[in-house]
Design an enzyme around this catalytic site. Structure first.
Site, PDB file in Angstrom:
ATOM      1  N   ASP A   1      23.502  11.752 -13.570  1.00 25.35           N
ATOM      2  CA  ASP A   1      22.417  11.357 -12.633  1.00 25.35           C
ATOM      3  C   ASP A   1      21.740   9.862 -13.307  1.00 25.35           C
ATOM      4  O   ASP A   1      22.601   9.320 -13.885  1.00 25.35           O
ATOM      5  CB  ASP A   1      21.411  12.174 -12.620  1.00 25.35           C
ATOM      6  CG  ASP A   1      20.608  12.329 -11.105  1.00 25.35           C
ATOM      7  OD1 ASP A   1      20.073  11.373 -10.871  1.00 25.35           O
ATOM      8  OD2 ASP A   1      20.715  13.315 -10.580  1.00 25.35           O
TER       9      ASP A   1
ATOM     10  N   HIS B   1      14.941   9.759 -10.489  1.00 27.63           N
ATOM     11  CA  HIS B   1      15.528  10.646  -9.612  1.00 27.63           C
ATOM     12  C   HIS B   1      16.470  11.806 -10.507  1.00 27.63           C
ATOM     13  O   HIS B   1      16.303  13.202 -10.168  1.00 27.63           O
ATOM     14  CB  HIS B   1      17.050   9.858  -8.935  1.00 27.63           C
ATOM     15  CG  HIS B   1      17.678  10.523  -8.054  1.00 27.63           C
ATOM     16  ND1 HIS B   1      18.996  11.602  -8.307  1.00 27.63           N
ATOM     17  CD2 HIS B   1      17.495  11.207  -6.942  1.00 27.63           C
ATOM     18  CE1 HIS B   1      19.374  12.128  -7.248  1.00 27.63           C
ATOM     19  NE2 HIS B   1      18.617  11.997  -6.415  1.00 27.63           N
TER      20      HIS B   1
ATOM     21  N   SER C   1      20.280  16.462  -3.128  1.00 25.44           N
ATOM     22  CA  SER C   1      20.168  16.250  -4.430  1.00 25.44           C
ATOM     23  C   SER C   1      19.400  17.436  -5.091  1.00 25.44           C
ATOM     24  O   SER C   1      19.579  17.906  -6.092  1.00 25.44           O
ATOM     25  CB  SER C   1      19.452  15.112  -4.718  1.00 25.44           C
ATOM     26  OG  SER C   1      20.013  13.862  -4.154  1.00 25.44           O
TER      27      SER C   1
END
Lengths: 569, 959
Positions: free
Chosen positions: B561, B604, B774
Site C-alpha cells: 500500500d 491510505h 480497499s
C-alpha cells in the site's frame, strides 16, 4: 597436575567439517589434529591459525583436560552462502586450485537443503561412535549422560577425555528442509525428543542463537560477531529481531520446565544480544515465579543457573555504555540494524618492557557487561572465559594513539529500547568499516603474547571484583573467583591467544597466568581508579592465593558446577 | 604503509621546537593581544615586521579600491574599525568552506583536506606520507550539518596519486625543516555521480601581507573526522616565522584542542587563506616533557591527546607552499598538472591587483546554477502526465529474458554492445534469493519514443519481452477531494462527506435508536464486524481450543500500500523493523509526509491497515473512538502484539511509481515465506512480471487478497488474475457498493462502503466513514489469516502443494459465504462470513482446481508489444481525461497535448495493424501517436474491449 575443565570447545568439530562422508572419518585418525596442507608463504598466518586444530581429542588429552563440554555446531547459511565467510576464506586464501580443509559438500547441503538438524545429528552420531571406538571400555573419550539411570554414565573416568555434549545455536534443532511446502519452523519436537528419557544422548546446554539471523528459527536477536567480512555483503550477520521473541520465550520454557521431565537443558547466554540477555533474565524470573513452571531444586530453593560459556567482558556497566559511543547510524541495505562505533577508553597498562603499552577490553555487546556478570552470580551460575583473542580485546597494535575504533551492530528495535536517547542520533552512514591491519609488535613494546596474557588476567580480575562487590547473600556466599572457568572455544574458528594457541598449551598457560596475576592486579586497580592496595586476589595471612584460585578457575570450578547440576561424579 | 601517528609525532616535535625557539617573540605578541583586547593597544602596533604590515595595508587599499588615499587614513580604518569589514567576506568564507572535506584513511584514521586546483587537493604530508596511503583514502566533501540541523553524509571521491602526487621528501634528520604538505589528485566524479567541480577550489596566493600578528584567524576542519566545523572564536595570529631558513610556518592561538591535520587557516581581515595547519604545539617543561592542562606531566601510555595543554597551533605558510610547488622535483607525467596549478595560483610575479580582484574560489560556469533536480518519476501536479520520457532521457525497461544457461550474461553483453552506456541490473537486487532471475532492468539514454526502443529491444536475441517502465495507474484518486467528492466518478475512491450520516441506512446491524447514544454509535461504527460475523471472543476460544493461537501470532502478513503512518489508531500495528520501502529503497516505509499532519489525504495504507490491526482504544477522544482491527481483537485477548508488515509500493495513491515496486515486494514476500498479502490497490494495466510473480506466489501457497477496484466496470489487476482472491465491497444494508467493480472473477464481497477508518483532518487525528473495495480487502485478508492459523496442522497433512492451500481457502470462502439476493454473482459468491468460514471442513485435495491449469484455460502471460502499447496509451488517455476534468464515461473530451516524441513509422504501422485486428473503430480522429489514440470515449471503449479479450476466470466452488 591439577585437572583442567573446558566449558566450551569443539573436539571433533574440524574433523566433521573436513568430510561430508562421516563414515570416512570413523577410523584411528579421528582423534588427531587436522592440519592444513603445507602451502608455505601463500597462507595467511591468521587464517592458518584459525583453521588448524586447536583441541582435537589427542591435544585435549595431552593437556590433561578432565572434563570438557563438546559443542556441536552446524554452520549456518551465513557461512555457506555465496558470499559467506568461509567461501571468502577459501577463495582469498587458497585460490581455486587448492583444496581447503573444509568439505564444500557440507556447505552445498546447507545452501540448498538447510535442514540443520540433519547435519547436527550426524555429528552427534560421530561423537557417539568415537565414544565406543574401538570399544566402550578402551575408547579415548567418554560421553556422560543423565539418561539410562545407571550411575556409571555420570562417572568421570581417569585417563579418558570426559565429555558432555552441548548445542551451539537453536538452528541445530530445526528439522525441516528449506523447500518444505508448509513449514512449521518448529523446534519443539527435537527439544522434546532430546529431553526424553529414552533418547541416547544428553545435552548440558543450548545456545539459543549463534552468529547470524536465521529467519526460520528467530528465537532472539543475536550479538554481532563477524569481523572478517563486511556486513553488507552478508546480511544475515547483523541482528534484526526485537530481543527475545515470543517463540524464544516458549522455547526457553520447553527447555527448562521440569513439570513433565527431569532432564532440563540449560540456556547459554553467549551470542545473545544485550537486549536479548536482559529479556532472558526477565523471562527466567517470570518463569521462576510461575506456578505452572517447575524448576530444578537445590535443597528447597529453586535453582536455575545462568551460564555464559565462552565470553569476554566489556568492562563497563550497561548504564555507562553510552559514554563509549561514537557515531551511530545505519548502512544502506541494512536499515534494520544500527551500527555503533565504539571508542575504547579504559586502558590497562601492560606491566612489561617499558610499561608504556596498554590493552582494553572489547566493548562489543557480544561480551558481558557488569550487569550480566551480576545476574549470573546471583543465579549461582558460571562464566567461561574465552581464549579467542578478539573476544578478549586484542586490537591493532599500531593504534597507540589512544583511540581505537571498534564497531558493533544491534537491531534497530533493540537499540531503540536500550538507548532511547541515542536513538535520536541515528543517521545514514556511507562508509563501511575497514579492517585494520594487525601487527605483531616490535622491540621495546609488549608483544602480542604478553598483551593477551594480561588481558586474560584483567578479565578474571574484573569479573571477580564485580561479583565480590555484591552482598554475601547475592553471590550465594561464594567468592567472585568461584564463578570463573575456562571456555576456550577451541576449534570454533577462533584466533586463539598466543599463550594458549592449542589445548596442549593449557598447562603452561595456567603457569603464566599464575605468574602474571599479581602484577595484573596492580595495573587493573590503577586503571579502574580503585584505592591503592585494593585486593581482588584473595590473600591468606598476607600471602597471595593465586595458585589456588587459578587452579580453581582452570579446573575445579567447572567440574564442581557440573557435579552439582548434573550429579556427575 | 608508513605510520601516520609517528609522522604526526615528528610534526608535533618540530612545531614545539620551532615555537620554543621564538618563544619570547610569541610571548610578547600574546601580551600585546591581551592589551589589544583590553583596548590598550592598537592592532597595527603588534606586528614586528614592517614589510608585512605595509603589504597588508596595501591589500586593504586594493580591497577598497581607493588607491589615492594616504596610508594613514587606511591605517585609521584598520585601527579604529578593525571589527568592521565588508559583508561580502562571508561569501568568500562560505565558498572556502565548501572546498574543505574530510579525509578517510584506509586504516580508519581521519584528516582534513581542501581543494586547491582542478581536481587537486592539499593536506599534510603526515596524512598522506606516500602515494600508497593516499590511494587507499577517500575525500568526503559536504560532510556537515546544514542550517536546519539535518546531517549530510556528503559525497565520496577517490584519491588518485597516480595522476598527481607531490610532497617534499621526508626529512632525514630531525633538524631539517619540513614542509608538511602533500598535494594529490582527486577523482573528478564521486558517489551519486557528484562532480568534484561543484565544490570549486581555492586559489592560493604567494604574496605576503595577507595577515599580521594579532589579527583574527578562522580555521575550517573536520576534527577527528567529525562533521565540518569552523573555529570562529577569538583566534589570533601569534607570529610568522621570518628567520632565514626557518620561515615556513606561522603560529596561531589554539582553542583547546589540537587542530585537525590539514585544516584550512583563513585570515579574517583579508579573507585570505594563510596556512595549512600541520601541528599543535604542546606546552613543555624544561625537560621537554609535555604538560597536561591540569599541570601534570603527560604520559603517552595512559593519557589521551586531548588532555595535553596545547598552547598554539602551527601551520605551513601558503606562500612557502606555493614556492615549493614551483620548485619540487616531479615525475615527467605530472608536470602538466603542476603547470596548470601554478597558472591558477597567484604567484609573487603577479601584481597585487590581480590577487585581490580575482575570485578566490572558482567554479565551472556550467555549475554555477543550482544543482539540477534529480530525475524522478514524480508526476507533476499539473494535468500533463509525462509517461514515456523521464527527464534526462534515461529510459528504463523491464526486460524478460528467455532464460537458460548464461542468458543474463549473454543478453547483457548484447545490450551493452548495441547501446553503449546502457546500464543493466537485476530486477530484484536484494542480497537474497529471488524468483525474478529472468528479469533485468535496462536503462538506456534515448531521446526517441520509448515504445520504439522497446520494439528494438524485443528484437535482440534472448529477450522475450521489453516493457517500458512507465507509471501505471491505480484505482484510487488522491487529492483533497478524496474525502469529499461524490462517489459516482469512475476510478475514485471516496470517503463521502464527513461524517456520513449513517441514519440513511436501514441496516440490520444497528437500529434507529443507536444513532442517539454513545454506546449505540460505537455499535454503528463497527457494523462491519457484525456484517462478516466476527466475534473476537468466540474466535479466540476456537483457536485456543484448537491450540492454534500461536499459529496466528506467528503468521506473517504483508500489506502492499502507501506505507505506514503514525495515527494512534494503528500504533504498534505495523512492523517497522522488517518492512521495506520499495519506492525509496530505504528503511522506514513511512508516508513522505508522515510528519505533516495537515494533509488529510495520505494514509491510505493506514486506513486499510486499521481494519486488521487497529487498536480498540487509541488516543482519540471518546466521541470519535470506534472500530478496531479484526486480528488485533484476537491478539488483545492474548495480551500480545500483532503486527503486519507494510510495503510501500506507491508514493501516492494515483500512480504506482512503477509496477516493479509491487513485483519486487512480492518477490521478497514470497521468498521470506509470508502467508498472506493484503493489497488494496489495483493496477491498470499490469505487466508480465506482475502476472508471473502472482502465479509464483500462488504456487507457493501465499494467499494474495486484492481489491476488485472501484468504478472501472471491470476488475483490475492483479485482482483479476486467477491466482489471487478478488474482493468486492458491500454496504451496511448488505448491498453491493455501487462503486465496486464486478465481474465473473470476483471471489467474495465484504464491507467496503462507509467503513469507519482513521484519517487526519485539520483538527488532527480523526475518524471517518470511507468507501472502497480497499476496505473490503483487509476483512478477507484477516479471515485468511484466521483460517490458516486454525487449520494449519490439517493443511499440512492434507495438501502437498502450495497452491492447494490457496484453493482450499477459496473453496471454504465460496462455500461459507452468506448468500444474499442483492449480491449478484458478479460481486462474488456472497458476503464474507468469518464464523462459517472457520467452521467449514477442509476439502479433499481432489476437490481443488488449479487456477492456472492449462488444460482448461488458455492463460498466457505474454502479449505482443502492440497490444501492450495500445492498451497503455488508451488507459493513459482515460486517466488523463479524468484528471483534466471530472469526466464521466460518455462525455467527449478532446485531448490536445502530446507528451513524448513522435513515434517511428514502424510502430505506427504496428499499432495500426493491431487496431485493425482488434476491430477498433476506424475513421475517428487519431491524435498524435505518442500519447493518445483517440478521444476519451474511444479509449474507454478500447480498454474495455481489450479487457474482455484478456479475461480470466477463477475456480468457482459455490453451488
Amino acid at each position: 597436575m591439577a585437572d583442567i575443565f573446558d566449558f566450551h570447545f569443539h573436539p571433533l568439530g574440524k574433523q566433521f567439517l573436513s568430510n561430508y562422508d562421516v563414515e570416512e572419518l570413523k577410523n584411528d585418525h579421528y582423534s588427531n589434529p587436522v592440519t592444513l596442507p603445507p602451502l608455505g608463504a601463500t597462507l595467511n598466518d591468521l587464517l592458518s591459525r584459525i583453521l588448524n586444530s586447536q583441541a582435537s581429542v589427542s591435544q585435549a588429552r595431552q593437556a590433561g583436560v578432565k572434563l570438557g563440554i563438546a559443542n556441536i555446531i552446524t554452520p549456518e547459511y551465513v557461512f555457506a552462502s555465496e558470499k559467506g565467510v568461509l567461501k571468502l576464506l577459501e577463495l582469498d586464501l587458497f585460490g581455486k586450485d587448492v583444496i581447503a580443509p573444509l568439505d564444500s559438500r557440507i556447505f552445498d547441503f546447507i545452501r540448498k537443503n538447510r535442514n540443520y538438524n540433519f547435519l547436527f545429528e550426524r555429528e552427534v552420531g560421530f561423537y557417539g561412535w568415537a565414544s565406543t571406538y574401538p570399544d566402550k571400555k578402551s575408547s579415548k573419550i567418554k560421553i556422560l549422560t543423565r539418561k539410562e539411570g545407571a550411575q556409571d554414565n555420570l562417572k568421570m573416568e581417569e585417563g579418558r577425555l570426559n565429555l558432555i555434549l552441548a548445542i551451539e545455536g537453536g538452528h541445530n534443532l530445526l528439522n525441516e528442509a528449506l523447500d518444505v511446502v508448509f513449514p512449521t519452523n518448529s523446534l519443539s519436537e527435537k527439544i522434546k525428543e532430546y529431553r526424553d528419557k529414552g533418547h541416547n544422548y544428553d545435552y548440558l546446554y543450548v545456545t539459543l542463537t549463534h552468529l547470524s539471523h536465521v529467519p526460520r528459527v528467530s528465537l532472539c536477536s543475536h550479538a554481532f560477531g563477524f569481523k572478517l567480512v563486511a556486513a553488507n555483503k552478508v546480511n544475515e550477520a547483523v541482528p534484526v529481531l526485537n530481543g527475545l521473541t515470543r517463540k524464544g520465550k516458549e522455547t526457553i520454557r520447553e527447555l527448562m520446565d521440569c513439570s513433565n521431565n527431569e532432564y532440563p537443558i540449560l540456556i547459554d547466554i553467549k551470542h545473545m544480544s544485550l537486549k536479548s540477555r536482559f529479556d532472558f533474565y526477565k523471562e527466567r524470573s517470570n518463569l521462576l515465579n510461575d506456578s505452572a513452571f517447575k524448576a530444578v531444586k537445590k535443597g528447597n530453593k529453586k535453582w536455575w543457573p545462568i551460564i555464559a560459556t565462552h565470553m569476554g567482558i566489556t568492562g563497563y556497566r550497561y548504564s555507562e555504555m553510552t559514554e563509549l559511543f561514537g557515531e551511530i547510524g545505519f548502512e544502506r541495505g541494512l536499515e534494520s540494524s544500527v551500527r555503533i562505533r565504539f571508542e575504547r577508553q579504559r586502558k590497562m597498562k601492560v606491566p612489561v618492557g617499558w610499561g608504556v603499552d596498554h590493552v582494553c577490553f572489547n566493548p562489543m555487546t557480544i561480551n558481558l557487561c557488569d550487569d550480566d556478570i551480576e545476574e549470573i552470580a546471583k543465579s549461582n551460575g558460571l562464566i567461561g572465559i574465552s581464549l579467542d583473542a578478539r573476544i578478549l580485546g586484542h586490537e591493532n597494535f599500531k593504534k597507540r594513539n589512544n583511540s581505537i575504533d571498534e564497531y558493533d551492530y544491534m537491531s534497530k528495535d533493540d537499540f531503540v529500547r536500550l538507548f532511547p536517547e541515542q536513538a535520536k542520533k541515528i543517521i545514514p552512514l556511507n562508509e563501511i568499516p575497514v579492517e585494520v591491519e594487525t601487527e605483531e609488535g616490535f622491540l621495546g613494546f609488549a608483544v602480542r603474547k604478553e598483551r593477551e596474557l594480561y588481558l586474560f588476567c584483567f578479565t578474571l580480575l574484573h569479573v571477580a571484583r564485580v561479583i565480590d562487590q555484591l552482598t554475601d547473600k547475592e553471590r550465594n556466599n561464594k567468592s567472585g573467583w568461584e564463578f570463573l572457568t575456562i571456555g576456550s572455544d577451541f576449534d570454533g574458528l577462533i584466533d586463539s591467544i598466543k599463550e594458549a594457541e592449542t589445548a596442549t598449551d593449557l598447562p603452561s598457560f595456567r603457569k603464566e597466568v599464575k605468574k602474571a596475576l599479581a602484577k595484573a592486579e596492580k595495573s587493573y586497580v590503577e586503571a579502574y581508579d580503585l584505592p591503592d592496595g585494593f585486593e581482588i586476589i584473595p590473600r591468606k595471612s598476607g600471602k597471595l592465593q593465586t595458585d589456588q584460585v587459578i587452579d580453581m578457575v582452570f579446573g575445579q570450578n567447572g567440574i564442581n558446577f557440573v557435579k552439582e547440576w548434573w550429579g556427575v561424579s | 604503509m608508513a605510520n601516520v601517528s609517528s609522522l604526526q609525532q615528528i610534526s608535533i616535535e618540530h612545531a614545539a621546537k620551532d615555537y620554543y625557539q621564538i618563544e619570547d617573540q610569541i610571548e610578547r605578541v600574546r601580551r600585546d593581544i591581551a592589551l589589544l583586547q583590553k583596548g590598550e593597544k592598537k592592532l597595527t602596533e603588534i606586528s614586528g615586521n614592517k614589510d608585512r604590515l605595509k603589504a597588508r595595508l596595501n591589500r586593504e587599499k586594493k580591497i577598497l579600491s581607493e588607491t589615492d588615499q594616504p596610508i594613514d587614513i587606511l591605517l585609521e580604518r584598520v585601527i579604529n574599525n578593525p571589527d568592521f569589514q565588508d559583508a561580502c567576506i562571508l561569501d568568500r568564507l562560505v565558498s572556502f568552506s565548501r572546498t574543505v572535506g574530510r579525509i578517510i584513511l584506509g586504516n580508519g584514521g581521519y584528516g582534513t583536506g581542501w581543494l586547491i586546483g582542478n581536481n587537486l587537493m592539499i593536506t599534510n604530508q603526515h596524512v598522506f606520507p606516500d602515494a600508497d596511503t593516499a590511494s587507499h583514502a577517500k575525500l568526503n566533501l559536504a560532510y556537515e550539518r546544514d542550517v536546519t540541523g539535518e546531517i549530510n553524509s556528503g559525497y565520496y571521491f577517490d584519491i588518485r596519486p597516480d595522476i598527481f602526487f607531490m610532497t617534499p621528501p621526508q626529512p632525514k634528520d630531525s633538524d631539517e625543516e619540513i614542509l608538511d604538505f602533500a598535494i594529490v589528485a582527486v577523482e573528478p566524479v564521486g558517489t551519486d555521480n557528484k562532480k568534484l567541480s561543484d565544490f570549486g577550489h581555492v586559489i592560493l596566493d604567494q604574496n605576503i601581507g595577507k595577515v599580521f600578528e594579532g589579527e583574527n584567524c578562522m580555521i575550517i576542519q573536520h576534527p577527528k573526522g567529525d562533521y565540518k566545523k569552523v573555529v570562529l572564536r577569538d583566534i589570533r595570529l601569534l607570529t610568522v616565522e621570518d628567520a632565514p631558513g626557518a620561515d615556513s610556518h606561522l603560529f596561531y592561538q589554539s582553542d583547546t584542542l589540537p587542530g585537525s591535520s590539514g585544516s584550512m587557516v583563513v585570515a579574517l581581515g583579508t579573507g585570505e587563506i594563510i596556512a595549512l595547519h600541520n601541528a599543535g604545539v604542546p606546552k613543555r617543561d624544561s625537560q621537554g616533557n609535555y604538560i597536561k592542562k591540569n599541570g601534570d606531566i603527560w604520559n603517552s601510555a595512559v593519557d589521551s591527546d586531548d588532555s595535553i595543554d596545547w598552547i598554539a597551533n602551527q601551520g605551513v605558510r601558503v606562500s612557502r607552499i606555493v614556492s615549493a610547488i614551483q620548485n619540487l622535483p616531479l615525475p615527467e607525467k605530472m608536470e602538466k598538472v603542476r603547470q596548470d596549478l601554478l597558472n591558477i595560483m597567484i604567484t609573487a610575479e603577479d601584481s597585487i591587483v590581480h590577487a585581490v580582484s580575482s575570485k578566490s574560489v572558482v567554479r565551472d560556469s556550467a555549475d554555477k546554477q543550482k544543482d539540477k533536480a534529480e530525475p524522478s518519476d514524480k508526476i507533476p501536479s499539473g494535468d500533463k502526465i509525462n509517461m514515456s520520457d523521464t527527464p534526462a532521457n534515461m529510459q528504463m525497461f523491464v526486460v524478460k529474458l528467455n532464460g537458460g544457461p548464461y542468458s543474463t550474461e549473454f543478453v547483457t553483453q548484447l545490450i551493452k554492445a548495441k547501446y553503449p552506456g546502457a546500464q543493466v541490473e537485476p530486477y530484484s537486487n536484494f542480497n537474497m534469493s529471488t524468483l525474478l532471475k529472468d528479469y533485468m532492468i535496462v536503462s538506456i539514454r534515448n531521446s526517441g519514443n520509448i515504445w520504439d526502443l522497446a520494439a528494438q529491444l524485443e528484437a535482440i536475441e534472448g529477450i522475450e519481452e521489453a516493457e517500458p517502465e512507465v507509471p501505471r495507474f491505480t484505482t484510487m484518486k488522491s487529492g483533497e477531494d478524496e474525502l469529499f467528492t461524490p462517489s459516482d466518478n469512475p476510478f475514485l475512491e471516496s470517503s463521502g462527506d464527513e461524517p456520513t450520516d449513517m441514519s440513511k441506512y436501514s441496516s440490520k446491524y444497528f437500529s434507529k435508536s443507536d444513532h442517539n447514544s454513545a454506546k449505540g454509535r460505537m455499535k454503528i461504527r463497527k457494523w462491519n464486524h457484525s456484517a462478516v460475523n466476527y466475534d473476537p471472543v468466540k474466535i479466540h476460544k476456537l483457536l485456543k481450543d484448537n491450540n492454534s493461537i500461536n499459529n496466528l501470532l506467528d503468521l506473517k502478513i504483508a500489506q502492499f500500500d502507501t506505507g505506514n503512518f503514525p495515527h494512534s489508531k494503528v500504533k504498534n500495528g505495523f512492523n517497522s523493523v522488517i518492512d521495506y520501502d520499495f519506492v525509496d529503497r530505504d528503511s522506514d516505509a513511512m508516508d513522505e509526509r508522515a510528519w505533516i499532519k495537515q494533509l488529510t489525504h495520505f494514509g491510505h495504507g493506514m486506513r486499510t491497515g486499521s481494519l486488521i490491526i487497529g487498536n480498540e482504544h487509541s488516543g482519540l477522544p471518546e466521541d470519535k473512538e470506534g472500530n478496531f482491527g479484526l486480528l488485533k481483537g484476537i491478539a488483545d485477548l492474548e495480551n500480545e502484539d500483532f503486527r503486519i508488515v507494510p510495503f510501500r509500493v506507491t508514493k501516492n495513491v494515483i500512480l504506482v511509481g512503477r509496477v516493479g515496486e509491487v513485483v519486487r515486494a512480492a518477490d521478497k514476500v514470497i521468498t521470506e515465506r509470508f502467508d498472506v498479502i493484503t493489497m488494496s490497490l489495483g493496477i491498470i494495466p499490469g505487466t508480465r512480471a506482475l502476472k508471473e510473480i502472482v502465479k509464483k506466489a500462488y504456487d507457493r501457497g501465499v494467499i494474495w487478497c486484492c481489491a476488485a477496484g472501484n468504478q472501472v466496470k471491470f476488475v483490475v489487476e492483479p485482482a483479476k488474475y486467477p491466482g489471487t482472491i478478488c474482493i468486492a465491497a458491500t454496504n451496511p444494508e448488505d448491498k453491493p457498493w455501487s462503486g465496486s467493480c464486478s465481474g465473473n472473477n470476483v471471489d467474495i464481497a465484504a464491507p467496503g462502503e462507509d467503513v469507519y477508518v482513521p484519517i487526519f483532518s485539520e483538527k488532527g487525528e480523526d475518524m471517518t466513514y470511507g468507501n472502497g473495495t480497499s476496505y473490503a480487502t483487509p476483512h478477507v485478508a484477516s479471515s485468511a489469516a484466521l483460517w490458516i492459523a486454525k487449520n494449519q496442522d490439517e493443511i499440512r497433512k492434507k495438501y502437498s502443494q502450495g497452491w492447494q492451500r490457496v484453493e482450499a481457502f477459496r473453496y471454504c470462502l465460496h462455500r461459507s459465504a452468506r448468500k444474499k439476493p442483492a449480491i449478484s454473482s458478479d460481486y462474488g459468491k456472497g458476503i464474507l462470513d468469518i464464523d462459517a468460514l472457520l467452521n467449514m471442513p477442509l476439502p479433499e485435495a481432489n476437490e481443488l482446481k488449479y487456477a492456472y491449469d492449462s488444460r482448461f484455460e488458455s492463460y498466457s502471460t505474454g502479449s505482443t508489444l502492440a497490444a501492450r502499447e495500445d492498451q497503455y496509451k488508451n488507459i493513459a488517455n482515460v486517466i488523463n481525461g479524468l484528471t483534466k476534468d471530472e469526466v464521466r464515461p460518455g462525455k467527449k473530451v478532446e485531448l490536445t497535448e502530446s507528451t513524448g516524441s513522435m513515434t517511428s513509422s514502424s510502430r505506427s504501422a504496428s499499432l495500426s495493424t493491431f487496431r485493425n485486428v482488434a476491430g477498433f473503430d476506424k475513421g475517428k480522429t487519431i491524435l498524435t501517436e505518442s500519447m493518445s489514440s483517440g478521444t476519451f470515449i474511444e479509449s474507454w471503449e478500447r480498454v474495455k474491449k481489450l479487457n474482455d479479450e484478456d479475461n480470466y476466470s477463477k475456480p468457482d466452488y459455490s453451488n
